[in-house]
Design an enzyme around this catalytic site. Sequence first.
Site, PDB file in Angstrom:
ATOM      1  N   ASN A 196       0.857  -1.190   0.000  1.00 29.69           N
ATOM      2  CA  ASN A 196       0.000   0.000   0.000  1.00 29.69           C
ATOM      3  C   ASN A 196       0.893   1.241   0.000  1.00 29.69           C
ATOM      4  O   ASN A 196       1.405   1.634   1.040  1.00 29.69           O
ATOM      5  CB  ASN A 196      -0.909  -0.035   1.248  1.00 29.69           C
ATOM      6  CG  ASN A 196      -1.794   1.191   1.358  1.00 29.69           C
ATOM      7  OD1 ASN A 196      -1.946   1.936   0.378  1.00 29.69           O
ATOM      8  ND2 ASN A 196      -2.377   1.406   2.523  1.00 29.69           N
ATOM      9  N   LYS A 225       0.079   4.228  -0.441  1.00 25.28           N
ATOM     10  CA  LYS A 225      -0.604   5.436   0.050  1.00 25.28           C
ATOM     11  C   LYS A 225      -0.351   6.602  -0.930  1.00 25.28           C
ATOM     12  O   LYS A 225      -0.338   6.364  -2.131  1.00 25.28           O
ATOM     13  CB  LYS A 225      -0.169   5.755   1.478  1.00 25.28           C
ATOM     14  CG  LYS A 225      -0.295   4.513   2.380  1.00 25.28           C
ATOM     15  CD  LYS A 225      -0.122   4.794   3.822  1.00 25.28           C
ATOM     16  CE  LYS A 225      -0.227   3.481   4.597  1.00 25.28           C
ATOM     17  NZ  LYS A 225      -0.171   3.674   6.038  1.00 25.28           N
ATOM     18  N   HIS A 278      -9.744   1.515   4.833  1.00 26.98           N
ATOM     19  CA  HIS A 278      -8.473   1.743   5.533  1.00 26.98           C
ATOM     20  C   HIS A 278      -8.684   2.793   6.626  1.00 26.98           C
ATOM     21  O   HIS A 278      -9.412   3.772   6.428  1.00 26.98           O
ATOM     22  CB  HIS A 278      -7.398   2.204   4.543  1.00 26.98           C
ATOM     23  CG  HIS A 278      -6.028   2.184   5.133  1.00 26.98           C
ATOM     24  ND1 HIS A 278      -5.589   3.175   5.992  1.00 26.98           N
ATOM     25  CD2 HIS A 278      -5.025   1.279   5.036  1.00 26.98           C
ATOM     26  CE1 HIS A 278      -4.353   2.884   6.369  1.00 26.98           C
ATOM     27  NE2 HIS A 278      -3.990   1.735   5.812  1.00 26.98           N
ATOM     28  N   GLU A 298      -5.621  -4.409  11.218  1.00 26.15           N
ATOM     29  CA  GLU A 298      -4.657  -3.315  11.323  1.00 26.15           C
ATOM     30  C   GLU A 298      -4.938  -2.479  12.567  1.00 26.15           C
ATOM     31  O   GLU A 298      -5.766  -1.564  12.526  1.00 26.15           O
ATOM     32  CB  GLU A 298      -4.776  -2.410  10.088  1.00 26.15           C
ATOM     33  CG  GLU A 298      -4.422  -3.090   8.796  1.00 26.15           C
ATOM     34  CD  GLU A 298      -3.811  -2.091   7.830  1.00 26.15           C
ATOM     35  OE1 GLU A 298      -2.647  -2.296   7.481  1.00 26.15           O
ATOM     36  OE2 GLU A 298      -4.468  -1.117   7.472  1.00 26.15           O
ATOM     37  N   GLY A 301       2.361   2.886  10.758  1.00 23.16           N
ATOM     38  CA  GLY A 301       3.322   3.973  10.530  1.00 23.16           C
ATOM     39  C   GLY A 301       4.080   4.427  11.771  1.00 23.16           C
ATOM     40  O   GLY A 301       4.719   5.469  11.753  1.00 23.16           O
ATOM     41  N   SER A 343       3.230  -1.419  10.679  1.00 22.93           N
ATOM     42  CA  SER A 343       4.687  -1.450  10.863  1.00 22.93           C
ATOM     43  C   SER A 343       5.309  -2.811  10.559  1.00 22.93           C
ATOM     44  O   SER A 343       6.210  -3.272  11.259  1.00 22.93           O
ATOM     45  CB  SER A 343       5.052  -0.982  12.277  1.00 22.93           C
ATOM     46  OG  SER A 343       4.648   0.360  12.466  1.00 22.93           O
TER      47      SER A 343
HETATM   48  P1  PGA Z   1       2.647   0.787   7.756  1.00 20.96           P
HETATM   49  O1  PGA Z   1       1.181   0.961   7.116  1.00 20.96           O
HETATM   50  O2  PGA Z   1       3.206  -0.508   7.221  1.00 20.96           O
HETATM   51  O3  PGA Z   1       3.411   1.989   7.264  1.00 20.96           O
HETATM   52  O4  PGA Z   1       2.473   0.754   9.230  1.00 20.96           O
HETATM   53  C1  PGA Z   1       0.306  -0.123   7.059  1.00 20.96           C
HETATM   54  C2  PGA Z   1      -1.011   0.294   6.497  1.00 20.96           C
HETATM   55  O5  PGA Z   1      -1.447   1.421   6.715  1.00 20.96           O
HETATM   56  O6  PGA Z   1      -1.665  -0.461   5.813  1.00 20.96           O
END
Ligand code: PGA
Length: 253
Positions: free
Chosen positions: A8, A10, A93, A164, A170, A210
């Site tokens: 993803n 983003k 999400h 999640e 993040g 993460s």
């Molecule tokens: P991240 O994001 O791996 O940067 O924590 C995961 C997500 O939002 O799907």
Amino acid sequence: MRPLIIANWKMNPQNYAEAEQLLAAVLGAMKRIRGVTVVFCPPFVWLTDFSHKLRQASFGAQDVFWESAGAYTGEISPAMLKASRVSHVIVGHSERRRWLGETDEMVRRKLAAVLAAGLTAILCVGEDSREEGNNVSAVLEQQLEAALTGLAKASLARLVVAYEPVWAIGTGESDSPSNALSAALTIRKVIRDRFDQKVAQGVPVLYGGSVSSENIVSFLSEKGIGGALVGGASLYAEEFIALVTRAASVSRS
Ligand code: PGA
């Protein structure tokens, strides 16, 4: 089942050249990697260009609208995605729920539209804060019940659920594999209670929050976790290639 890794991206990277470079680097390395399925979810502006050009790769959208056509400025329909060789769609999400006011009802409509169009939906669920730790089951149950309302059993064949925990996204602070597994079991239980055991067993449950090349193996070593939804780590070719390579090394027989 092969582990499923969703990249993803983003709202990244910031231009086409960088996006193309990242994808080319990962796809180049993936020629030597077997036993893992990777779905790339770049921003819409590059998604369909890539999906038309790169037939050997799988692509997903980060969002979708629930109507099939009409006067909905700025929106993209599931049918448009399907016609553009996009196979997966992330639905609900937490960043959309949080920053863009996406409600349970909007998530429900999107999920139904994605599945009705014959696309695979990756439905995101998870608690906001760590303080809710004791109450994860209740949060998951509520979000899933809201999203699954009105769905026909047969359409769940194309459902993937991503657990999640929002506090782990993040932050560099991932959940523990055992907590993620217990969330996955709760998710399957809710689906089983609403539909049946067979349907529930068939729904892959991913972990997201993460995930990195350092911790991917610990999550995939839990048999109840079918893969990962990866944000930050999917933006760096070397890191993501390492992550995918390690994911492929986990035996899931
Ligand atoms: P991240 O994001 O791996 O940067 O924590 C995961 C997500 O939002 O799907």
